[in-house]
Write a protein that holds these residues in place. Structure first.
Motif, PDB file in Angstrom:
ATOM      1  N   PHE A  19       0.858  -1.106  -0.068  1.00  0.00           N
ATOM      2  CA  PHE A  19       0.055   0.058  -0.051  1.00  0.00           C
ATOM      3  C   PHE A  19       0.729   1.416  -0.151  1.00  0.00           C
ATOM      4  CE2 PHE A  19      -3.487  -2.774   1.682  1.00  0.00           C
ATOM      5  CZ  PHE A  19      -4.320  -2.507   0.450  1.00  0.00           C
ATOM      6  N   ASN A  23       0.834   3.994  -2.852  1.00  0.00           N
ATOM      7  CA  ASN A  23       0.898   5.432  -2.458  1.00  0.00           C
ATOM      8  C   ASN A  23       1.759   6.306  -3.111  1.00  0.00           C
ATOM      9  OD1 ASN A  23      -0.801   7.916  -1.242  1.00  0.00           O
ATOM     10  ND2 ASN A  23       1.178   7.778   0.157  1.00  0.00           N
ATOM     11  N   ASN A  27       1.516   9.354  -5.960  1.00  0.00           N
ATOM     12  CA  ASN A  27       1.549  10.531  -5.736  1.00  0.00           C
ATOM     13  C   ASN A  27       2.667  11.341  -6.855  1.00  0.00           C
ATOM     14  OD1 ASN A  27       0.227  11.392  -3.377  1.00  0.00           O
ATOM     15  ND2 ASN A  27       1.635  10.269  -2.054  1.00  0.00           N
TER      16      ASN A  27
END
Length: 140
Positions: A19, A23, A27
């Protein structure tokens, strides 16, 4: 082993690492969109001819790598637990596999030094083989 469920702790940490990489990838992609390096249409088919930033590609490839060997690891840990074979050796191998994936991820999404990345990647696969052989020996 006093609490055989502990075999799942490295699995859960690896899921959290996955995870985290997702992320980071997201981003980096958003940053590329904001800078105008790529357009939203690029993500429809990834065949627009546009190229994402190298750091974004590294995160994307690492995320893909986290979908390859880890499912086998999760399955081996489940088999280990269900068959009552949570031993100090299997726990050590589970933690070593997690360490190999953390090192691989850190190298891959930062410096991307190929020798260290390959070593950690290969070590992870070797650990999966050792876990499999250990279980196989117990079963036959």
């Amino acid at each position: 082993m006093s609490n055989p469920q502990i075999i799942f702790v490295p699995c859960l940490i690896l899921i959290l690492l996955t995870f985290l990489v997702l992320n980071i990838m997201f981003n980096r992609r958003m940053r590329g969109l904001k800078k105008g390096e790529i357009t939203p249409g690029h993500f429809k088919t990834y065949s627009t001819g546009q190229t994402e930033a190298v750091k974004t590609i590294q995160a994307q490839r690492n995320f893909s790598n986290l979908q390859e060997a880890p499912p086998l690891f999760y399955f081996l840990c489940l088999i280990t637990f269900v068959t009552g074979n949570v031993t100090p050796l299997m726990m050590t191998l589970a933690w070593l596999f997690l360490a190999s994936r953390i090192i691989h991820t850190l190298v891959h999404i930062t410096t991307n030094k190929l020798p260290l990345r390959m070593l950690s990647f290969g070590a992870g696969w070797l650990i999966l083989v050792l876990m499999s052989i250990n279980l196989l020996i117990k079963f036959i």
